[in-house]
Design a protein around this motif. Structure first.
Motif, PDB file in Angstrom:
ATOM      1  N   LEU A   1       0.938  -1.268  -0.068  1.00 47.77           N
ATOM      2  CA  LEU A   1      -0.057   0.082   0.067  1.00 47.77           C
ATOM      3  C   LEU A   1       0.815   1.300   0.121  1.00 47.77           C
ATOM      4  O   LEU A   1       1.928   1.165   0.367  1.00 47.77           O
ATOM      5  N   ILE A   2       0.600   2.455  -0.452  1.00 48.99           N
ATOM      6  CA  ILE A   2       0.979   3.533  -0.262  1.00 48.99           C
ATOM      7  C   ILE A   2      -0.041   4.799   0.328  1.00 48.99           C
ATOM      8  O   ILE A   2      -1.224   4.490   0.049  1.00 48.99           O
ATOM      9  N   TYR A   3       0.893   5.400   1.160  1.00 50.30           N
ATOM     10  CA  TYR A   3       0.044   6.464   1.972  1.00 50.30           C
ATOM     11  C   TYR A   3       0.577   7.706   1.835  1.00 50.30           C
ATOM     12  O   TYR A   3       1.681   7.864   1.342  1.00 50.30           O
ATOM     13  N   GLY A   4      -0.035   8.877   2.212  1.00 47.47           N
ATOM     14  CA  GLY A   4       0.441  10.191   1.866  1.00 47.47           C
ATOM     15  C   GLY A   4      -0.089  10.458   0.321  1.00 47.47           C
ATOM     16  O   GLY A   4       0.853  11.478   0.035  1.00 47.47           O
ATOM     17  N   LEU A   5      -1.173  10.053   0.077  1.00 48.55           N
ATOM     18  CA  LEU A   5      -1.570  10.481  -1.275  1.00 48.55           C
ATOM     19  C   LEU A   5      -2.164  11.692  -1.191  1.00 48.55           C
ATOM     20  O   LEU A   5      -3.045  12.084  -0.330  1.00 48.55           O
ATOM     21  N   PRO A   6      -2.211  12.465  -2.488  1.00 48.40           N
ATOM     22  CA  PRO A   6      -2.869  13.910  -2.705  1.00 48.40           C
ATOM     23  C   PRO A   6      -4.368  13.582  -2.565  1.00 48.40           C
ATOM     24  O   PRO A   6      -5.064  12.417  -2.768  1.00 48.40           O
ATOM     25  N   GLU A   7      -4.913  14.379  -1.504  1.00 53.07           N
ATOM     26  CA  GLU A   7      -6.317  14.429  -1.093  1.00 53.07           C
ATOM     27  C   GLU A   7      -6.698  13.116  -0.372  1.00 53.07           C
ATOM     28  O   GLU A   7      -7.900  13.030  -0.044  1.00 53.07           O
ATOM     29  N   GLN A   8      -5.870  12.383   0.212  1.00 49.68           N
ATOM     30  CA  GLN A   8      -6.256  10.970   0.990  1.00 49.68           C
ATOM     31  C   GLN A   8      -6.469  11.745   2.256  1.00 49.68           C
ATOM     32  O   GLN A   8      -5.952  12.452   3.058  1.00 49.68           O
ATOM     33  N   THR A   9      -7.731  11.180   2.939  1.00 46.51           N
ATOM     34  CA  THR A   9      -7.927  11.275   4.212  1.00 46.51           C
ATOM     35  C   THR A   9      -7.563  10.171   5.182  1.00 46.51           C
ATOM     36  O   THR A   9      -7.234   9.216   4.580  1.00 46.51           O
ATOM     37  N   LEU A  10      -7.618  10.700   6.291  1.00 48.91           N
ATOM     38  CA  LEU A  10      -7.302   9.241   7.597  1.00 48.91           C
ATOM     39  C   LEU A  10      -8.324   8.085   7.130  1.00 48.91           C
ATOM     40  O   LEU A  10      -8.041   6.820   7.398  1.00 48.91           O
ATOM     41  N   GLU A  11      -9.558   8.449   6.926  1.00 46.08           N
ATOM     42  CA  GLU A  11     -10.659   7.700   6.883  1.00 46.08           C
ATOM     43  C   GLU A  11     -10.366   6.665   5.692  1.00 46.08           C
ATOM     44  O   GLU A  11     -10.510   5.472   5.664  1.00 46.08           O
ATOM     45  N   HIS A  12     -10.177   7.436   4.401  1.00 49.48           N
ATOM     46  CA  HIS A  12      -9.832   6.479   3.319  1.00 49.48           C
ATOM     47  C   HIS A  12      -8.523   5.695   3.597  1.00 49.48           C
ATOM     48  O   HIS A  12      -8.826   4.598   2.977  1.00 49.48           O
ATOM     49  N   TRP A  13      -7.754   5.947   4.203  1.00 50.61           N
ATOM     50  CA  TRP A  13      -6.436   5.062   4.349  1.00 50.61           C
ATOM     51  C   TRP A  13      -6.904   4.158   5.404  1.00 50.61           C
ATOM     52  O   TRP A  13      -6.443   3.042   5.026  1.00 50.61           O
ATOM     53  N   GLN A  14      -7.724   4.265   6.380  1.00 49.99           N
ATOM     54  CA  GLN A  14      -7.952   2.987   7.291  1.00 49.99           C
ATOM     55  C   GLN A  14      -8.800   2.244   6.473  1.00 49.99           C
ATOM     56  O   GLN A  14      -8.495   0.886   6.596  1.00 49.99           O
ATOM     57  N   ASN A  15      -9.592   2.576   5.464  1.00 50.41           N
ATOM     58  CA  ASN A  15     -10.525   1.809   4.790  1.00 50.41           C
ATOM     59  C   ASN A  15      -9.413   0.903   3.997  1.00 50.41           C
ATOM     60  O   ASN A  15      -9.829  -0.276   4.019  1.00 50.41           O
ATOM     61  N   SER A  16      -8.482   1.570   3.369  1.00 46.69           N
ATOM     62  CA  SER A  16      -7.535   0.582   2.656  1.00 46.69           C
ATOM     63  C   SER A  16      -7.008  -0.399   3.361  1.00 46.69           C
ATOM     64  O   SER A  16      -6.738  -1.604   3.046  1.00 46.69           O
ATOM     65  N   VAL A  17      -6.251   0.089   4.413  1.00 48.53           N
ATOM     66  CA  VAL A  17      -5.611  -1.113   5.380  1.00 48.53           C
ATOM     67  C   VAL A  17      -6.555  -2.052   5.647  1.00 48.53           C
ATOM     68  O   VAL A  17      -6.347  -3.211   5.632  1.00 48.53           O
ATOM     69  N   ARG A  18      -7.882  -1.634   6.303  1.00 48.66           N
ATOM     70  CA  ARG A  18      -8.804  -2.816   6.550  1.00 48.66           C
ATOM     71  C   ARG A  18      -9.034  -3.806   5.580  1.00 48.66           C
ATOM     72  O   ARG A  18      -8.987  -4.696   5.775  1.00 48.66           O
ATOM     73  N   ARG A  19      -9.330  -3.111   4.372  1.00 47.18           N
ATOM     74  CA  ARG A  19      -9.613  -4.034   3.386  1.00 47.18           C
ATOM     75  C   ARG A  19      -8.419  -4.978   2.862  1.00 47.18           C
ATOM     76  O   ARG A  19      -8.732  -6.378   2.618  1.00 47.18           O
ATOM     77  N   ILE A  20      -7.415  -4.663   2.830  1.00 47.33           N
ATOM     78  CA  ILE A  20      -6.272  -5.668   2.485  1.00 47.33           C
ATOM     79  C   ILE A  20      -6.070  -6.502   3.487  1.00 47.33           C
ATOM     80  O   ILE A  20      -5.888  -7.706   3.301  1.00 47.33           O
ATOM     81  N   VAL A  21      -6.017  -6.179   4.773  1.00 47.40           N
ATOM     82  CA  VAL A  21      -5.732  -7.082   5.969  1.00 47.40           C
ATOM     83  C   VAL A  21      -6.923  -8.156   5.985  1.00 47.40           C
ATOM     84  O   VAL A  21      -6.730  -9.328   6.123  1.00 47.40           O
ATOM     85  N   ALA A  22      -7.983  -7.753   5.438  1.00 41.69           N
ATOM     86  CA  ALA A  22      -9.222  -8.784   5.423  1.00 41.69           C
ATOM     87  C   ALA A  22      -8.914  -9.728   4.514  1.00 41.69           C
ATOM     88  O   ALA A  22      -9.621 -11.074   4.427  1.00 41.69           O
ATOM     89  N   LEU A  23      -8.394  -9.493   3.640  1.00 44.73           N
ATOM     90  CA  LEU A  23      -7.796 -10.682   2.360  1.00 44.73           C
ATOM     91  C   LEU A  23      -6.841 -11.524   3.193  1.00 44.73           C
ATOM     92  O   LEU A  23      -6.481 -12.622   2.468  1.00 44.73           O
TER      93      LEU A  23
END
Ligand code: SF4
Length: 391
Positions: A162-184
Protein backbone atom coordinates in the motif's frame (compact mmCIF):
# COMPACT_ATOMS: atom_id res chain seq x y z
CA UNK A 1 31.91 -22.53 1.62
CA UNK A 2 30.65 -19.08 0.56
CA UNK A 3 27.83 -17.27 2.36
CA UNK A 4 24.40 -17.70 0.78
CA UNK A 5 23.54 -15.01 -1.76
CA UNK A 6 20.20 -13.51 -2.76
CA UNK A 7 19.47 -13.28 -6.49
CA UNK A 8 17.49 -10.37 -7.92
CA UNK A 9 16.10 -10.27 -11.48
CA UNK A 10 14.88 -6.95 -12.79
CA UNK A 11 11.99 -7.08 -15.27
CA UNK A 12 11.75 -3.56 -16.75
CA UNK A 13 8.44 -3.89 -18.61
CA UNK A 14 5.13 -2.23 -17.76
CA UNK A 15 1.98 -1.89 -19.80
CA UNK A 16 1.77 1.75 -18.69
CA UNK A 17 4.01 4.22 -16.82
CA UNK A 18 2.32 5.34 -13.59
CA UNK A 19 2.64 9.06 -12.88
CA UNK A 20 4.54 8.68 -9.58
CA UNK A 21 6.96 5.95 -10.63
CA UNK A 22 10.70 6.47 -11.17
CA UNK A 23 11.73 2.82 -11.38
CA UNK A 24 13.76 1.70 -14.36
CA UNK A 25 10.83 0.45 -16.38
CA UNK A 26 9.43 1.07 -19.86
CA UNK A 27 6.00 0.87 -21.45
CA UNK A 28 5.39 -0.38 -25.00
CA UNK A 29 8.54 -2.53 -25.27
CA UNK A 30 6.93 -5.89 -24.62
CA UNK A 31 8.12 -7.18 -28.02
CA UNK A 32 11.61 -7.30 -26.48
CA UNK A 33 10.58 -9.67 -23.66
CA UNK A 34 11.85 -12.93 -25.28
CA UNK A 35 15.25 -11.44 -26.19
CA UNK A 36 15.51 -9.83 -22.76
CA UNK A 37 14.82 -13.10 -20.95
CA UNK A 38 17.43 -14.81 -23.13
CA UNK A 39 19.91 -12.08 -22.16
CA UNK A 40 19.18 -12.76 -18.48
CA UNK A 41 20.14 -16.41 -19.00
CA UNK A 42 23.43 -15.30 -20.55
CA UNK A 43 24.15 -12.92 -17.68
CA UNK A 44 23.50 -15.66 -15.11
CA UNK A 45 25.88 -17.96 -17.01
CA UNK A 46 28.63 -15.37 -17.27
CA UNK A 47 28.53 -14.47 -13.57
CA UNK A 48 28.43 -18.13 -12.52
CA UNK A 49 31.39 -18.91 -14.81
CA UNK A 50 33.53 -16.39 -12.92
CA UNK A 51 33.44 -18.66 -9.84
CA UNK A 52 34.99 -22.08 -9.49
CA UNK A 53 32.42 -23.27 -6.97
CA UNK A 54 28.67 -23.04 -7.24
CA UNK A 55 27.42 -20.27 -4.94
CA UNK A 56 24.65 -21.08 -2.47
CA UNK A 57 21.49 -19.03 -3.09
CA UNK A 58 18.94 -18.28 -0.40
CA UNK A 59 16.31 -16.42 -2.39
CA UNK A 60 15.30 -15.48 -5.92
CA UNK A 61 13.24 -12.36 -6.50
CA UNK A 62 11.74 -11.09 -9.75
CA UNK A 63 10.97 -7.39 -9.35
CA UNK A 64 10.19 -4.58 -11.70
CA UNK A 65 8.52 -3.27 -13.54
CA UNK A 66 5.80 -5.85 -13.92
CA UNK A 67 7.29 -9.37 -13.87
CA UNK A 68 3.80 -10.85 -14.21
CA UNK A 69 3.76 -9.59 -17.83
CA UNK A 70 6.38 -12.20 -18.72
CA UNK A 71 5.10 -15.61 -19.92
CA UNK A 72 5.60 -18.28 -17.26
CA UNK A 73 7.71 -20.51 -19.50
CA UNK A 74 10.27 -17.69 -19.82
CA UNK A 75 10.31 -17.08 -16.06
CA UNK A 76 10.71 -20.85 -15.58
CA UNK A 77 13.71 -20.93 -17.88
CA UNK A 78 15.45 -18.44 -15.58
CA UNK A 79 14.62 -20.50 -12.47
CA UNK A 80 15.95 -23.56 -14.30
CA UNK A 81 19.17 -21.72 -15.14
CA UNK A 82 19.51 -20.63 -11.52
CA UNK A 83 19.21 -24.26 -10.41
CA UNK A 84 21.95 -25.22 -12.87
CA UNK A 85 24.35 -22.45 -11.88
CA UNK A 86 23.76 -22.00 -8.14
CA UNK A 87 23.02 -24.24 -5.18
CA UNK A 88 19.50 -23.16 -4.36
CA UNK A 89 18.72 -23.90 -0.71
CA UNK A 90 15.83 -26.38 -0.32
CA UNK A 91 13.75 -23.78 1.55
CA UNK A 92 14.72 -20.92 -0.79
CA UNK A 93 12.15 -18.16 -1.14
CA UNK A 94 11.23 -17.61 -4.80
CA UNK A 95 9.16 -14.43 -5.23
CA UNK A 96 7.44 -12.65 -8.05
CA UNK A 97 6.06 -9.11 -8.03
CA UNK A 98 2.70 -9.02 -9.76
CA UNK A 99 0.15 -6.40 -10.65
CA UNK A 100 -3.44 -7.38 -9.95
CA UNK A 101 -5.11 -7.45 -13.33
CA UNK A 102 -2.10 -9.01 -15.06
CA UNK A 103 -2.60 -12.50 -13.59
CA UNK A 104 -5.02 -15.36 -14.28
CA UNK A 105 -6.03 -18.46 -12.31
CA UNK A 106 -4.16 -20.70 -14.72
CA UNK A 107 -1.12 -18.42 -14.91
CA UNK A 108 -0.78 -18.47 -11.12
CA UNK A 109 -1.01 -22.26 -11.07
CA UNK A 110 1.76 -22.43 -13.65
CA UNK A 111 3.90 -20.08 -11.58
CA UNK A 112 3.43 -22.24 -8.50
CA UNK A 113 4.37 -25.34 -10.49
CA UNK A 114 7.42 -23.54 -11.84
CA UNK A 115 8.73 -23.19 -8.27
CA UNK A 116 7.51 -19.74 -7.19
CA UNK A 117 6.40 -19.81 -3.55
CA UNK A 118 5.76 -16.14 -2.76
CA UNK A 119 3.83 -13.40 -4.56
CA UNK A 120 3.91 -9.68 -3.91
CA UNK A 121 0.92 -7.76 -5.28
CA UNK A 122 1.17 -4.01 -5.87
CA UNK A 123 -2.25 -3.01 -4.50
CA UNK A 124 -1.42 0.60 -3.45
CA UNK A 125 -4.98 1.53 -2.42
CA UNK A 126 -8.50 0.14 -2.11
CA UNK A 127 -10.00 3.49 -3.09
CA UNK A 128 -11.06 3.82 -6.77
CA UNK A 129 -10.32 7.54 -6.91
CA UNK A 130 -6.80 7.03 -5.51
CA UNK A 131 -6.07 4.14 -7.87
CA UNK A 132 -7.12 6.29 -10.79
CA UNK A 133 -5.03 9.21 -9.65
CA UNK A 134 -2.00 6.89 -9.35
CA UNK A 135 -2.80 5.76 -12.92
CA UNK A 136 -2.98 2.16 -11.79
CA UNK A 137 -4.77 -0.03 -14.27
CA UNK A 138 -6.50 -2.33 -11.74
CA UNK A 139 -9.48 -1.94 -9.43
CA UNK A 140 -9.81 -3.43 -5.95
CA UNK A 141 -12.11 -6.16 -7.33
CA UNK A 142 -9.12 -7.48 -9.27
CA UNK A 143 -7.06 -7.53 -6.08
CA UNK A 144 -9.66 -9.71 -4.37
CA UNK A 145 -9.80 -11.99 -7.40
CA UNK A 146 -6.00 -12.25 -7.68
CA UNK A 147 -5.64 -13.20 -4.00
CA UNK A 148 -8.34 -15.88 -4.37
CA UNK A 149 -6.65 -17.35 -7.44
CA UNK A 150 -3.26 -17.27 -5.69
CA UNK A 151 -4.66 -19.20 -2.73
CA UNK A 152 -6.32 -21.73 -5.04
CA UNK A 153 -2.99 -22.19 -6.80
CA UNK A 154 -1.37 -23.07 -3.45
CA UNK A 155 0.47 -19.85 -2.60
CA UNK A 156 0.62 -19.57 1.19
CA UNK A 157 2.95 -16.58 1.30
CA UNK A 158 1.48 -13.34 -0.06
CA UNK A 159 2.51 -9.73 0.31
CA UNK A 160 0.21 -6.79 -0.38
CA UNK A 161 1.69 -3.29 -0.88
CA UNK A 162 0.00 0.00 0.00
CA UNK A 163 1.00 3.66 -0.41
CA UNK A 164 0.01 6.39 2.04
CA UNK A 165 0.29 10.17 1.99
CA UNK A 166 -1.50 10.42 -1.37
CA UNK A 167 -2.95 13.69 -2.69
CA UNK A 168 -6.33 14.39 -1.07
CA UNK A 169 -6.10 11.18 0.97
CA UNK A 170 -7.99 11.37 4.24
CA UNK A 171 -7.27 9.31 7.36
CA UNK A 172 -10.59 7.57 6.85
CA UNK A 173 -9.77 6.55 3.27
CA UNK A 174 -6.43 5.23 4.40
CA UNK A 175 -7.95 3.26 7.26
CA UNK A 176 -10.41 1.73 4.84
CA UNK A 177 -7.61 0.61 2.50
CA UNK A 178 -5.65 -0.96 5.35
CA UNK A 179 -8.71 -2.77 6.72
CA UNK A 180 -9.65 -4.09 3.30
CA UNK A 181 -6.24 -5.55 2.51
CA UNK A 182 -5.93 -7.08 5.99
CA UNK A 183 -9.35 -8.69 5.46
CA UNK A 184 -7.77 -10.59 2.55
CA UNK A 185 -5.44 -12.32 5.03
CA UNK A 186 -1.98 -11.68 3.52
CA UNK A 187 1.04 -13.06 5.39
CA UNK A 188 2.94 -9.83 4.78
CA UNK A 189 2.05 -6.15 4.35
CA UNK A 190 4.29 -3.34 3.02
CA UNK A 191 3.32 0.32 3.41
CA UNK A 192 5.31 3.06 1.74
CA UNK A 193 4.97 6.81 1.97
CA UNK A 194 4.44 8.45 -1.41
CA UNK A 195 7.71 10.03 -2.51
CA UNK A 196 7.77 12.73 -5.14
CA UNK A 197 10.57 11.83 -7.48
CA UNK A 198 12.28 14.38 -9.66
CA UNK A 199 11.44 13.87 -13.35
CA UNK A 200 8.10 12.11 -12.78
CA UNK A 201 4.74 13.76 -13.60
CA UNK A 202 3.93 13.73 -9.85
CA UNK A 203 7.22 15.49 -9.13
CA UNK A 204 6.47 18.21 -11.71
CA UNK A 205 2.87 18.70 -10.59
CA UNK A 206 3.98 19.00 -6.95
CA UNK A 207 6.57 21.62 -7.91
CA UNK A 208 3.79 23.66 -9.52
CA UNK A 209 1.65 23.28 -6.40
CA UNK A 210 -0.90 21.12 -8.22
CA UNK A 211 -0.88 18.16 -5.81
CA UNK A 212 -2.85 18.69 -2.58
CA UNK A 213 -0.70 16.41 -0.42
CA UNK A 214 -1.48 15.56 3.21
CA UNK A 215 0.78 17.44 5.62
CA UNK A 216 3.50 15.65 7.59
CA UNK A 217 1.34 15.33 10.71
CA UNK A 218 -1.46 13.59 8.85
CA UNK A 219 0.99 11.24 7.08
CA UNK A 220 2.50 10.39 10.48
CA UNK A 221 -0.97 9.73 11.86
CA UNK A 222 -1.67 7.36 8.96
CA UNK A 223 1.57 5.48 9.59
CA UNK A 224 1.03 5.23 13.35
CA UNK A 225 -2.60 4.17 13.02
CA UNK A 226 -1.73 1.44 10.51
CA UNK A 227 1.10 0.14 12.71
CA UNK A 228 -1.24 -0.14 15.70
CA UNK A 229 -3.98 -1.73 13.61
CA UNK A 230 -1.63 -4.31 12.08
CA UNK A 231 -0.20 -5.15 15.51
CA UNK A 232 -3.75 -5.74 16.75
CA UNK A 233 -4.32 -8.11 13.82
CA UNK A 234 -1.26 -10.24 14.63
CA UNK A 235 1.33 -8.67 12.32
CA UNK A 236 4.76 -7.80 13.66
CA UNK A 237 6.64 -4.82 12.33
CA UNK A 238 10.18 -5.89 11.49
CA UNK A 239 11.28 -3.09 9.15
CA UNK A 240 10.37 0.59 8.80
CA UNK A 241 7.82 -0.17 6.04
CA UNK A 242 7.16 -3.90 6.52
CA UNK A 243 4.96 -6.09 8.72
CA UNK A 244 4.61 -9.86 8.71
CA UNK A 245 2.96 -12.75 10.45
CA UNK A 246 5.57 -14.40 12.70
CA UNK A 247 8.10 -16.24 10.52
CA UNK A 248 6.82 -14.70 7.25
CA UNK A 249 9.34 -11.87 6.94
CA UNK A 250 10.65 -11.45 3.39
CA UNK A 251 13.90 -13.43 3.40
CA UNK A 252 15.11 -11.79 0.21
CA UNK A 253 14.77 -8.27 1.56
CA UNK A 254 16.27 -9.28 4.92
CA UNK A 255 19.42 -10.07 2.98
CA UNK A 256 19.61 -6.41 1.82
CA UNK A 257 18.85 -5.01 5.25
CA UNK A 258 21.48 -7.18 6.89
CA UNK A 259 23.90 -5.96 4.23
CA UNK A 260 24.60 -9.51 3.07
CA UNK A 261 25.59 -10.32 -0.52
CA UNK A 262 23.18 -10.29 -3.43
CA UNK A 263 23.55 -10.52 -7.20
CA UNK A 264 21.48 -8.27 -9.45
CA UNK A 265 20.65 -9.34 -13.01
CA UNK A 266 18.92 -7.34 -15.71
CA UNK A 267 18.70 -3.75 -16.95
CA UNK A 268 19.38 -1.28 -14.16
CA UNK A 269 19.87 -4.02 -11.56
CA UNK A 270 22.26 -3.40 -8.67
CA UNK A 271 24.32 -5.92 -6.77
CA UNK A 272 26.70 -6.22 -3.85
CA UNK A 273 28.98 -9.22 -3.66
CA UNK A 274 32.65 -9.93 -3.08
CA UNK A 275 32.94 -6.47 -1.47
CA UNK A 276 31.89 -4.76 -4.75
CA UNK A 277 28.80 -2.66 -5.38
CA UNK A 278 27.83 -2.55 -9.02
CA UNK A 279 25.05 -1.42 -11.34
CA UNK A 280 23.94 -2.55 -14.78
CA UNK A 281 23.16 -0.49 -17.84
CA UNK A 282 19.65 0.97 -17.72
CA UNK A 283 18.22 0.62 -21.21
CA UNK A 284 16.66 -2.65 -22.32
CA UNK A 285 18.10 -2.72 -25.85
CA UNK A 286 21.61 -1.90 -24.68
CA UNK A 287 21.35 -4.56 -22.00
CA UNK A 288 20.37 -7.17 -24.59
CA UNK A 289 23.14 -6.09 -26.99
CA UNK A 290 25.77 -6.23 -24.28
CA UNK A 291 24.74 -9.71 -23.18
CA UNK A 292 24.48 -10.97 -26.78
CA UNK A 293 27.99 -9.80 -27.57
CA UNK A 294 29.45 -11.19 -24.33
CA UNK A 295 31.10 -13.90 -26.41
CA UNK A 296 31.76 -15.92 -23.26
CA UNK A 297 34.59 -13.61 -22.21
CA UNK A 298 35.49 -13.95 -18.57
CA UNK A 299 34.60 -11.21 -16.10
CA UNK A 300 35.75 -10.73 -12.54
CA UNK A 301 33.09 -11.84 -10.07
CA UNK A 302 30.44 -10.42 -9.63
CA UNK A 303 30.58 -8.35 -12.85
CA UNK A 304 29.00 -9.09 -16.21
CA UNK A 305 28.92 -7.53 -19.71
CA UNK A 306 26.00 -5.40 -18.52
CA UNK A 307 27.93 -3.74 -15.67
CA UNK A 308 28.44 0.01 -16.12
CA UNK A 309 29.40 1.05 -12.60
CA UNK A 310 31.42 -0.70 -9.95
CA UNK A 311 32.94 0.33 -6.69
CA UNK A 312 34.97 -1.64 -4.17
CA UNK A 313 33.83 -0.55 -0.75
CA UNK A 314 36.34 0.69 1.77
CA UNK A 315 36.06 -0.85 5.27
CA UNK A 316 34.57 2.46 6.46
CA UNK A 317 31.88 2.36 3.75
CA UNK A 318 31.06 -1.23 4.66
CA UNK A 319 30.63 -0.19 8.28
CA UNK A 320 28.38 2.74 7.34
CA UNK A 321 26.25 0.66 5.00
CA UNK A 322 25.87 -2.18 7.49
CA UNK A 323 24.78 0.27 10.15
CA UNK A 324 22.31 2.14 7.91
CA UNK A 325 20.64 -0.90 6.40
CA UNK A 326 20.47 -2.76 9.74
CA UNK A 327 18.88 0.20 11.51
CA UNK A 328 15.93 -0.19 9.15
CA UNK A 329 15.20 -3.44 10.98
CA UNK A 330 13.02 -2.08 13.74
CA UNK A 331 13.17 -5.14 16.05
CA UNK A 332 16.51 -6.62 15.14
CA UNK A 333 18.55 -3.41 14.84
CA UNK A 334 22.29 -3.96 14.87
CA UNK A 335 23.90 -6.12 17.51
CA UNK A 336 27.17 -4.91 18.96
CA UNK A 337 28.55 -8.48 18.85
CA UNK A 338 27.84 -8.95 15.13
CA UNK A 339 29.32 -5.57 14.24
CA UNK A 340 32.47 -6.23 16.28
CA UNK A 341 32.88 -9.69 14.82
CA UNK A 342 32.61 -8.31 11.28
CA UNK A 343 34.70 -5.17 11.64
CA UNK A 344 36.94 -5.71 14.65
CA UNK A 345 35.64 -2.71 16.59
CA UNK A 346 32.47 -1.75 18.42
CA UNK A 347 29.69 0.54 17.22
CA UNK A 348 30.54 3.10 19.86
CA UNK A 349 34.17 3.15 18.68
CA UNK A 350 33.24 3.43 14.99
CA UNK A 351 30.57 6.15 15.36
CA UNK A 352 30.99 7.66 18.85
CA UNK A 353 29.72 11.21 18.19
CA UNK A 354 26.82 10.26 15.92
CA UNK A 355 25.43 7.63 18.27
CA UNK A 356 25.79 9.96 21.23
CA UNK A 357 24.00 12.84 19.43
CA UNK A 358 21.18 10.64 18.11
CA UNK A 359 20.53 8.87 21.43
CA UNK A 360 20.44 12.29 23.12
CA UNK A 361 17.82 13.43 20.57
CA UNK A 362 15.74 10.33 21.31
CA UNK A 363 16.19 8.84 17.81
CA UNK A 364 18.41 5.85 18.68
CA UNK A 365 18.32 3.57 21.71
CA UNK A 366 20.36 0.72 23.14
CA UNK A 367 18.41 -2.38 24.18
CA UNK A 368 20.85 -4.67 25.93
CA UNK A 369 23.72 -4.63 23.43
CA UNK A 370 21.64 -3.88 20.34
CA UNK A 371 21.31 -0.44 18.74
CA UNK A 372 17.89 0.39 17.25
CA UNK A 373 15.78 3.26 16.01
CA UNK A 374 13.33 4.48 18.64
CA UNK A 375 9.65 4.17 17.62
CA UNK A 376 9.44 7.95 17.05
CA UNK A 377 12.46 7.80 14.71
CA UNK A 378 10.80 5.41 12.27
CA UNK A 379 9.28 8.24 10.29
CA UNK A 380 12.41 10.36 10.71
CA UNK A 381 14.88 7.71 9.65
CA UNK A 382 16.39 9.93 6.96
CA UNK A 383 17.53 12.36 9.65
CA UNK A 384 19.31 9.49 11.36
CA UNK A 385 20.89 8.21 8.15
CA UNK A 386 22.13 11.66 7.09
CA UNK A 387 23.93 11.95 10.42
CA UNK A 388 26.02 8.86 9.67
CA UNK A 389 26.67 9.47 6.00
CA UNK A 390 27.39 13.18 6.38
CA UNK A 391 30.28 12.43 8.70
S1 SF4 B 1 3.26 -0.70 -12.56
FE1 SF4 B 1 4.74 -0.36 -10.88
S2 SF4 B 1 6.75 -0.38 -11.86
FE2 SF4 B 1 5.21 -0.14 -13.51
S3 SF4 B 1 5.09 2.07 -13.83
FE3 SF4 B 1 3.46 1.52 -12.37
S4 SF4 B 1 4.43 1.80 -10.33
FE4 SF4 B 1 6.08 1.74 -11.85
Amino acid sequence: MSAPHALYFHIPFCSHRCAYCDFNTYAGQEALIPAYMQALLTEVDVVAASREESLPARSVFFGGGTPSLVPTRLLSSVIEKVRQCYTLEPAAEVSLEANPGTVSAQGLQELRQAGFNRLSFGVQSANPFELKMLERTHGFGEVIQSVQWARQAGFDNLNLDLIYGLPEQTLEHWQNSVRRIVALGPEHVSMYALTLEHGTPFGRWAQKGLLPLPDGDLAAEMYDWAGDYLAGQGYEQYEISNWARPGRECRHNLQYWRNLPYLGFGAGAHGYAGGVRYANVLRIKTYIERCESADRRTFDFPLSPATVNQHRNTPREDMQETLLTSLRLTREGIAEGRFREQFGLGLGEAFPKEIERLTRRGLLEWQASTLRLTPQARMLSNQVFVEFVGE
